[in-house]
Design an enzyme around this catalytic site. Structure first.
Site, PDB file in Angstrom:
ATOM      1  CG  ASN A  17      -1.838   1.195   1.291  1.00  0.00           C
ATOM      2  OD1 ASN A  17      -1.820   2.053   0.405  1.00  0.00           O
ATOM      3  ND2 ASN A  17      -2.655   1.255   2.333  1.00  0.00           N
TER       4      ASN A  17
ATOM      5  CG  ASN B 131      -7.453   4.019  -3.624  1.00  0.00           C
ATOM      6  OD1 ASN B 131      -6.766   4.848  -3.045  1.00  0.00           O
ATOM      7  ND2 ASN B 131      -6.980   2.810  -3.979  1.00  0.00           N
TER       8      ASN B 131
ATOM      9  CB  CYS C 229      -0.611  18.454  -9.777  1.00  0.00           C
ATOM     10  SG  CYS C 229      -1.271  19.190  -8.259  1.00  0.00           S
TER      11      CYS C 229
ATOM     12  CB  CYS D  39      -4.261  21.903  -9.823  1.00  0.00           C
ATOM     13  SG  CYS D  39      -2.522  22.321  -9.629  1.00  0.00           S
TER      14      CYS D  39
ATOM     15  CB  CYS E  59     -18.396  -4.112  -6.035  1.00  0.00           C
ATOM     16  SG  CYS E  59     -19.049  -5.095  -7.397  1.00  0.00           S
TER      17      CYS E  59
ATOM     18  CB  CYS F  79      -1.898  23.815  -6.091  1.00  0.00           C
ATOM     19  SG  CYS F  79      -1.952  22.010  -5.899  1.00  0.00           S
TER      20      CYS F  79
END
Length: 292
Positions: free
Chosen positions: A38, A72, A114, A117, A138, A191
């Site tokens: 992860n 995600n 990015c 942003c 799901c 940002c």
């Protein structure tokens, strides 16, 4: 798992292990480096950044490009943070939860927006995306949409790495209407990612240091001014006639011209000829004409 490359005999393997086995069977000459962890944890994030900085084809050199194919927002933000800090170019991709739309985005730190942003509402509002998922339900999975978005991503990667064609900064896909919106997004000066703001300043300095190119207006080359046959083009309209057929040019902003001008009305130098009224009716005049 129908959108992935899992095969029945790979049951029990992680995604990255199954991906490596499948791809190695397709092309055994490719070198693979597999890490199953992860990237949002502190320890793994540091290792992830180290492999971006030193995991290129030549050990100790940074990679050429990072591709994000995660599912995600938390992982996307982790990739965004790492690439902003390292100044690493990367491409983000994703498919909507209803599986009928998707997008790809090229992110060059400091030059283009990015992921932070213009973040999705879930990220901007600091909502835990785990709370949005309903128990036992799901996200929709449509392998055709996944395949289209993956194909667009790889096509953009080839154009970027091999330097041909137009590389898209953002390209969307709407499967319901077969619509492909494209755009380029400038970075946000406010940002939330401080490294993004730092990269923006670095990019401004880089652009300012480039030599300014002055626009050189080339004169049109006159073709066939002289020829062996003695043929020449002669205008049928004299300069005076051309001047009289043109009117004054209005004062317009720079870059705007008129297709033509309306000539000014000239007073008629011929004296008006008037005819005296004889008082005869139209019928009388017609009768005279018949007798002539």
């Amino acid at each position: 798992m129908n959108r992935l490359f899992f095969q029945p005999h790979q049951a029990g393997l992680s995604k990255v292990q199954a991906a490596e086995y499948t791809l190695r069977n397709i092309n055994p000459d490719v070198l693979f480096e597999v890490h199953n962890y992860n990237i949002t944890t502190v320890e793994n994030f540091q290792h992830f950044m180290d492999r971006i900085s030193n995991g290129g084809l030549e050990e100790g050199k940074p990679v050429d490009l990072v591709l994000s194919c995660v599912d995600n927002f938390e992982a996307r933000m982790a990739i965004n943070t790492a690439c902003n800090e390292l100044g690493q170019t990367w491409m983000e991709s994703g498919v909507s939860e209803n599986a009928v739309s998707g997008h790809i985005q090229l992110i060059i730190p400091g030059e283009s927006a990015c992921f932070a942003c213009a973040p999705p509402l879930v990220v901007a509002a600091n909502i835990d995306e785990k709370t949005l998922k309903r128990e036992g339900v799901c996200a929709a999975s449509l392998p055709t949409t996944m395949g289209v978005v993956a194909g667009i991503l790889v096509q953009n990667v080839l154009k970027f790495l091999l330097n041909f064609g137009t590389v898209s900064f953002y390209l969307g896909y709407n499967a319901m209407q077969d619509f492909f919106p494209t755009m380029s997004m400038k970075p946000n000066p406010q940002c939330d990612d401080r490294n993004c703001r730092k990269q923006q300043e670095e990019y401004k300095k880089k652009v300012a240091a480039l030599p300014k190119q002055e626009a050189v207006q080339e004169e049109e080359e006159i073709i066939h001014e002289d020829n062996e046959w003695g043929i020449e083009l002669v205008s049928e309209v004299s300069e005076e006639e051309l001047k009289n057929s043109s009117g004054p040019v209005p004062d317009l902003p720079e870059g705007i011209t008129v297709a033509y001008t309306i000539p000014e009305k000239q007073e008629d130098s011929v004296a008006e000829v008037t005819v005296e009224d004889s008082g005869e009716s139209l019928e009388d005049l017609m009768a005279k004409m018949k007798n002539m």
